[in-house]
Design a protein around this motif. Structure first.
Motif, short mmCIF file in Angstrom:
data_model
loop_
_atom_site.label_atom_id
_atom_site.label_comp_id
_atom_site.label_asym_id
_atom_site.label_seq_id
_atom_site.Cartn_x
_atom_site.Cartn_y
_atom_site.Cartn_z
N TRP A 166 0.83 -1.20 0.00
CA TRP A 166 0.00 0.00 0.00
C TRP A 166 0.86 1.25 0.00
CZ3 TRP A 166 -4.43 1.72 -1.34
CH2 TRP A 166 -4.93 2.95 -0.84
N ARG A 167 2.01 1.19 0.65
CA ARG A 167 2.92 2.34 0.65
C ARG A 167 3.36 2.66 -0.78
NH1 ARG A 167 3.56 6.69 3.01
NH2 ARG A 167 3.48 5.62 5.05
N GLU A 168 3.65 1.64 -1.59
CA GLU A 168 4.02 1.87 -2.99
C GLU A 168 2.87 2.49 -3.76
OE1 GLU A 168 5.62 -1.40 -5.11
OE2 GLU A 168 7.15 -1.89 -3.60
N SER A 169 1.64 2.07 -3.45
CA SER A 169 0.47 2.62 -4.14
C SER A 169 0.32 4.10 -3.82
CB SER A 169 -0.79 1.87 -3.71
OG SER A 169 -0.69 0.50 -4.06
N ARG A 204 1.99 10.85 -9.52
CA ARG A 204 1.12 10.91 -10.69
C ARG A 204 1.27 9.68 -11.59
NH1 ARG A 204 -2.17 14.66 -8.60
NH2 ARG A 204 -1.20 16.73 -8.40
N ARG A 205 1.73 8.58 -11.03
CA ARG A 205 1.81 7.35 -11.81
C ARG A 205 0.54 6.50 -11.64
NH1 ARG A 205 5.24 4.19 -9.62
NH2 ARG A 205 5.93 5.44 -7.83
N CYS A 206 -0.30 6.92 -10.70
CA CYS A 206 -1.58 6.23 -10.47
C CYS A 206 -2.69 7.27 -10.53
CB CYS A 206 -1.55 5.54 -9.11
SG CYS A 206 -3.10 4.73 -8.66
N GLY A 260 1.28 3.20 6.04
CA GLY A 260 0.68 4.12 5.08
C GLY A 260 -0.82 4.21 5.17
N TYR A 261 -1.46 3.30 5.91
CA TYR A 261 -2.91 3.38 6.06
C TYR A 261 -3.28 4.67 6.79
CZ TYR A 261 -4.41 -1.26 4.44
OH TYR A 261 -4.72 -2.34 3.67
N ALA A 262 -4.31 5.33 6.27
CA ALA A 262 -4.77 6.56 6.93
C ALA A 262 -5.23 6.27 8.36
CB ALA A 262 -5.91 7.17 6.12
#
Length: 397
Positions: A6-9, A16-18, A72-74
């Motif tokens: 998820w951190r990579e996402s 701006r790659r996703c 990385g989860y909110a």
């Protein structure tokens, strides 16, 4: 776009790659590079544990044991703010977190109920279970890159078009794992023992309080008696007379029965004090009170020291001659009883008595009876003392 965590996402969206996340939770930091629709799904959060772990009521029950959450989860940011003492351990992915929990590296793992359901079934994690509820849910929305407003508007219209039934179907699809609440018998016994201790303390305190209340009632009763008792003679004092005299009169008035009040005065008492001293005088008054108690013991008899060497007897009667006979016997007993003093010399004591008697009239007053008794006493002294004089004040019986 495939990512390993998820951190990579998140990093891909920031770079701006996703272009879009179908499910994401809005945070202040993420709004700098993504736009969010209104939330369309509320996903319950749970804490997972091993099969032998007891059910927990609150996150603070985890103490200082390590609890995993995806990096990385909110929701991790929210947990750090709400539970600063919680020992959060970041993990790379859901699979990694569940495996660490299974291997004993983590004591708990926080995730959504839907995610836990999916991975427990797909990975065959039969030795894990939900052990508690996290008191906050994920509000999931569609996130799009914030430099593509048209894409955001399309997604917002999509979310807005969802009917209530479609939203409920989404939620029911995600909520398919039951929270197992196993009884923690250790806590049960702790609560039971604490309850027994508290019950025992309450019983002890109630008994102690009951005893204290009884002692307080007895003390108050004693104080009440003392407040209306003459210290020297132990007869009623002036306060007692003021309280009981009108009560007794009114009772006789209501029941149309005879009421009698006798004023008793110790003859030549000043001479006794001057000759033998006040201590001898006090002993004579005590002896007089003893004789009075011996002769007036009926339930309606009331005895009071009115002041100095003056006493008052008031009572009800049925036959006027009976009350006169009782007063004469009392007067004779006083005259026949010598008062022994501390000097060893006996003192002769007599009394003069003024009596007012009769059945009270409906308009009569106790003050009139007292006035008539005082006049009769004055007559007894004028006629030689050591005698009884009577005045009929009310109607005959």
């Amino acid at each position: 776009m495939p990512t390993d965590s998820w951190r990579e996402s998140i990093d891909a969206a920031r770079d701006r790659r996703c272009d879009m996340f179908p499910m994401a939770m809005e945070t202040p930091e993420r709004t700098s590079y993504m736009s969010f629709t209104t939330p369309y799904l509320e996903v319950p959060n749970v804490i997972m544990g091993r099969i032998e772990a007891p059910f927990i009521e609150r996150l603070s029950d985890m103490g200082d044991r390590p609890v995993g959450v995806v990096d990385g989860y909110a929701f991790a940011e929210l947990l750090k703010q709400r539970y600063p003492s919680l020992q959060l351990v970041p993990v790379g992915s859901e699979q990694e977190g569940l495996r660490q929990l299974q291997n004993g590296k983590l004591a708990g793992y926080i995730t959504t109920l839907a995610t836990a359901s999916y991975y427990m079934q797909s990975l065959g994690l039969a030795d894990l279970k939900v052990i508690g509820r996290v008191p906050a849910d994920w509000s999931l929305a569609i996130a799009t890159r914030n430099d593509e407003p048209i894409l955001h508007n399309i997604m917002q219209r999509l979310v807005s078009s969802l009917t209530r039934e479609e939203r409920e179907n989404l939620e029911s699809t995600w909520r398919n794992l039951r929270i197992e609440e196993r009884v923690d018998y250790t806590r049960f016994w702790q609560i039971l023992i604490a309850g027994l201790v508290i019950t025992a303390l309450l019983v002890y305190w109630n008994r102690k309080l009951g005893r204290l209340n009884r002692e307080l009632a007895e003390a108050n009763e004693a104080l009440s008696r003392l407040s209306v008792t003459d210290n020297l003679t132990q007869l009623g004092n002036r306060s007692y007379f003021d309280r009981e005299f009108p009560r007794s009169f009114q009772w006789c008035q209501r029941h149309k029965t005879g009421f009698a009040v006798a004023m008793v005065d110790a003859d030549h008492f000043k001479k006794i004090n001057d000759t033998w001293g006040h201590e001898a005088g006090d002993q004579c008054l005590q002896a007089l009170a003893d004789v009075m108690r011996e002769h007036f013991r009926r339930e309606t008899d009331r005895l009071s020291r009115f002041g100095g060497e003056e006493f008052i007897i008031f009572t009800s009667y049925e036959d006027a001659s009976d009350i006169m006979d009782r007063l004469e016997r009392f007067r004779t007993a006083v005259a026949n009883r010598q008062c022994d003093t501390c000097q060893g010399s006996p003192i002769e004591l007599t009394v003069s008595i003024g009596l007012a008697y009769g059945v009270p009239e409906p308009t009569g007053s106790p003050a009139e009876y007292l006035r008539q008794a005082d006049q009769a006493l004055y007559a007894a002294k004028g006629n030689g003392r050591n005698r009884l004089e009577a005045r009929q004040t009310g109607r005959k019986t």
